[in-house]
Design a protein around this motif. Structure first.
Motif, short mmCIF file in Angstrom:
data_model
loop_
_atom_site.label_atom_id
_atom_site.label_comp_id
_atom_site.label_asym_id
_atom_site.label_seq_id
_atom_site.Cartn_x
_atom_site.Cartn_y
_atom_site.Cartn_z
N THR A 95 0.96 -1.11 0.24
CA THR A 95 0.02 -0.12 0.01
C THR A 95 1.06 1.25 0.06
O THR A 95 1.96 1.18 0.65
CB THR A 95 -0.92 -0.14 1.42
N LEU A 96 0.28 2.32 -0.73
CA LEU A 96 1.12 3.40 -0.94
C LEU A 96 0.16 4.49 -0.47
O LEU A 96 -0.63 4.61 -1.17
CB LEU A 96 1.88 3.75 -2.32
N VAL A 97 0.62 5.34 0.44
CA VAL A 97 -0.24 6.45 0.87
C VAL A 97 0.40 7.71 0.67
O VAL A 97 1.43 8.12 0.93
CB VAL A 97 -0.61 6.41 2.36
N VAL A 98 -0.46 8.49 -0.50
CA VAL A 98 0.18 9.84 -0.77
C VAL A 98 -0.76 10.75 -0.73
O VAL A 98 -1.83 10.76 -1.07
CB VAL A 98 0.30 9.42 -2.37
N PRO A 99 -0.06 12.04 -0.30
CA PRO A 99 -1.19 13.32 -0.36
C PRO A 99 -1.41 13.68 -1.71
O PRO A 99 -0.87 13.40 -2.77
CB PRO A 99 -0.17 14.34 0.13
N VAL A 100 -2.61 14.20 -1.88
CA VAL A 100 -3.26 14.74 -3.14
C VAL A 100 -3.57 16.05 -3.31
O VAL A 100 -4.28 16.46 -2.60
CB VAL A 100 -4.40 13.74 -3.65
N GLY A 101 -2.94 16.70 -4.08
CA GLY A 101 -3.51 18.27 -4.21
C GLY A 101 -3.92 18.46 -5.76
O GLY A 101 -5.03 18.02 -6.10
N GLY A 137 -4.89 8.10 -2.15
CA GLY A 137 -4.51 9.40 -2.10
C GLY A 137 -5.40 9.86 -0.65
O GLY A 137 -6.44 9.44 -0.39
N VAL A 138 -4.62 11.12 -0.09
CA VAL A 138 -5.19 11.71 0.87
C VAL A 138 -5.27 13.13 0.75
O VAL A 138 -4.40 13.99 0.15
CB VAL A 138 -4.47 11.54 2.22
N GLN A 139 -6.38 13.75 1.23
CA GLN A 139 -6.85 14.98 1.18
C GLN A 139 -7.34 15.46 2.43
O GLN A 139 -7.95 14.64 3.18
CB GLN A 139 -7.80 15.62 0.01
N THR A 140 -7.67 16.76 2.73
CA THR A 140 -8.58 17.26 3.77
C THR A 140 -9.83 17.63 3.23
O THR A 140 -9.97 17.78 2.13
CB THR A 140 -7.84 18.35 4.73
N GLU A 141 -10.96 17.64 4.30
CA GLU A 141 -12.10 18.22 4.11
C GLU A 141 -12.35 19.57 3.54
O GLU A 141 -13.33 19.78 2.81
CB GLU A 141 -12.92 18.01 5.12
N GLU A 142 -11.20 20.27 3.49
CA GLU A 142 -10.88 21.70 3.16
C GLU A 142 -10.44 21.81 1.94
O GLU A 142 -10.23 23.02 1.16
CB GLU A 142 -10.33 22.73 4.22
N THR A 143 -9.82 20.58 1.43
CA THR A 143 -8.81 20.67 0.09
C THR A 143 -9.19 19.52 -0.73
O THR A 143 -8.47 18.82 -1.30
CB THR A 143 -7.48 20.57 0.50
N ALA A 144 -10.76 19.41 -1.23
CA ALA A 144 -11.09 18.08 -1.58
C ALA A 144 -11.50 18.14 -3.03
O ALA A 144 -12.13 17.22 -3.37
CB ALA A 144 -12.08 17.55 -0.66
N CYS A 166 -3.10 22.95 4.84
CA CYS A 166 -2.50 22.21 3.85
C CYS A 166 -2.71 22.98 2.52
O CYS A 166 -3.31 22.68 1.46
CB CYS A 166 -3.18 21.18 3.75
N GLU A 167 -1.95 24.34 2.55
CA GLU A 167 -2.19 25.08 1.45
C GLU A 167 -1.53 24.33 -0.15
O GLU A 167 -2.10 24.64 -1.02
CB GLU A 167 -1.58 26.32 1.51
N GLY A 168 -0.79 23.62 0.09
CA GLY A 168 -0.13 22.63 -0.92
C GLY A 168 -0.81 21.78 -1.55
O GLY A 168 -0.83 21.32 -2.75
N LEU A 169 -2.34 21.37 -1.10
CA LEU A 169 -3.23 20.55 -1.56
C LEU A 169 -4.55 21.40 -1.96
O LEU A 169 -5.27 20.86 -2.49
CB LEU A 169 -3.59 19.42 -0.32
N SER A 170 -4.40 22.69 -1.94
CA SER A 170 -5.71 23.55 -1.97
C SER A 170 -5.70 23.81 -3.85
O SER A 170 -4.59 23.66 -4.29
CB SER A 170 -5.71 24.81 -1.14
N ALA A 186 1.72 16.12 6.12
CA ALA A 186 1.02 15.11 7.32
C ALA A 186 -0.12 14.35 6.97
O ALA A 186 -0.34 13.52 7.73
CB ALA A 186 1.16 15.82 8.59
N VAL A 187 -0.88 14.60 5.95
CA VAL A 187 -2.26 13.87 5.49
C VAL A 187 -2.19 12.59 5.61
O VAL A 187 -3.15 11.92 6.13
CB VAL A 187 -2.64 14.81 4.43
N GLY A 188 -0.99 11.72 4.93
CA GLY A 188 -1.04 10.47 4.90
C GLY A 188 -0.86 9.88 6.43
O GLY A 188 -1.48 8.98 6.53
#
Length: 348
Positions: free
Chosen positions: A201-207, A230-237, A258-262, A308-310
């Motif tokens: 399993t690979l867990v990766v932040p997603v912007g 992939g992982v995002q936050t509820e505010e960067t979805a 997580c401005e890098g995912l927005s 840190a989202v992952g």
């Protein structure tokens, strides 16, 4: 309601059958292949660091399976973004570089472009949201790029950069969907599977989806059933919402660490994610802050919120059926000191 119950998972593969641009026209699926990632890896030798992949004992205990951390926090510029930026700029012709480079960034891609341009003898102009962390803005300028701040978020900076390129003839370097950028980001996945061939399993932040797409290309080429989450936050979805809808969707954005995912995704990155990412999960901003604190306390790692989202997803139990060993990509460590101090000082 417990933390795991608040996290939502979307399995993306069947959701998008074709991508279309804003006018509804089909988008050519000019996706990179494993061969392009291998070329990028050779190009990046001596430029990007081969970052460590380290087992996390406390996270493994929490997850009930072996969990490893890919430390792109230790990459040059403090983020994986150098990989894609350098590969893209090195792929340009001398004439394209001579016209000057322009890009938009929430901070990390801009640093990658700035350093890559300096290494390759090109001029770079980076448009950033005025709200971008001061540390990221300073480092962009320190690498020699010209910096222009734009009111609004990443999307406004992106539109300003595209307009500048159209007006001046400068070469635009896309932050996430340029095939050469995706191939460069895919070298993160290549290093993981070389260092940990048994990874499941690979867990990766997603912007925008560049690193998830690049890693997904590598995982699919392995043909061994590696799952990419992939992982995002509820505010960067944006990616989560677009995959769920089967089309480009711009959800409302909230205040985020997580401005890098927005920001929105585009048709090409959406189509690639639908092809090579098995699912996208959402975590709360509170879970991200908790993950940042635990990483610092348990590992001595400074991770920005977008990175840190992952770990937040693993701690929340948001990654269903997480087979091990698993690798979580910590994409960067560029966080303002004042922001980090506030997060570390919080209770919980």
């Amino acid at each position: 309601m417990n933390r795991a119950a608040r996290a939502r998972t979307f399995h993306s593969q069947p959701a998008v059958t074709a991508a279309a641009d804003e006018a509804g026209a089909p988008v050519m699926e000019a996706f990179p292949a494993l061969a392009d990632v291998l070329v990028a890896a050779r190009r990046l030798e001596g430029v990007a660091r081969r970052t460590p992949l380290e087992r996390s004992a406390w996270l493994s205990e929490r997850a009930g399976t072996d969990v490893w951390l890919k430390l792109e926090t230790l990459q040059r510029t403090g983020s994986f973004k150098l990989r894609g930026a350098y590969n893209a700029i090195a792929s340009l012709s001398a004439e394209e570089r001579a016209r000057g480079l322009v890009t938009a960034s929430a901070g990390n891609h801009g640093q990658g472009v700035a350093l890559a341009a300096a290494l390759l003898g090109a001029r770079a102009l980076v448009f950033v949201p005025s709200s971008a962390p001061e540390a990221k803005k300073r480092r962009i300028a320190r690498h020699g790029a010209e910096l222009r701040e734009v009111q609004g978020g990443y999307d406004e900076a992106h539109h300003a950069a595209e307009a500048h390129a159209a007006r001046t003839g400068a070469t635009f370097v896309h932050a996430f969907s340029d095939p050469a950028v995706v191939a460069g980001q895919g070298t993160v996945g290549l290093e993981i599977v070389r260092d940990l061939p048994e990874v499941r399993t690979l867990v990766v932040p997603v912007g925008g989806g560049g690193i998830a797409g690049g890693i997904g290309i590598v995982a699919r080429a392995m043909g061994s059933g590696i799952r990419v989450v992939g992982v995002q936050t509820e505010e960067t979805a944006a990616m989560h919402a677009s995959l769920a809808a089967g089309r480009l969707t711009s959800p409302p954005y909230g205040e985020t660490l997580c401005e890098g995912l927005s920001g929105d995704v585009d048709a090409r990155s959406l189509a690639l994610a639908a092809r090579v990412v098995d699912g996208v999960v959402l975590v709360t901003e509170a879970a991200v802050r908790h993950a940042m604190r635990r990483l610092f306390e348990e590992e001595g790692i400074v991770a920005e919120g977008s990175a840190a989202v992952g770990v937040a997803a693993v701690l929340e139990g948001a990654v269903e059926r997480m087979a091990g060993p698993a690798a979580v990509v910590l994409t960067g460590g560029n966080v303002d000191g004042a922001r980090l101090a506030r997060v570390l000082g919080e209770d919980g």
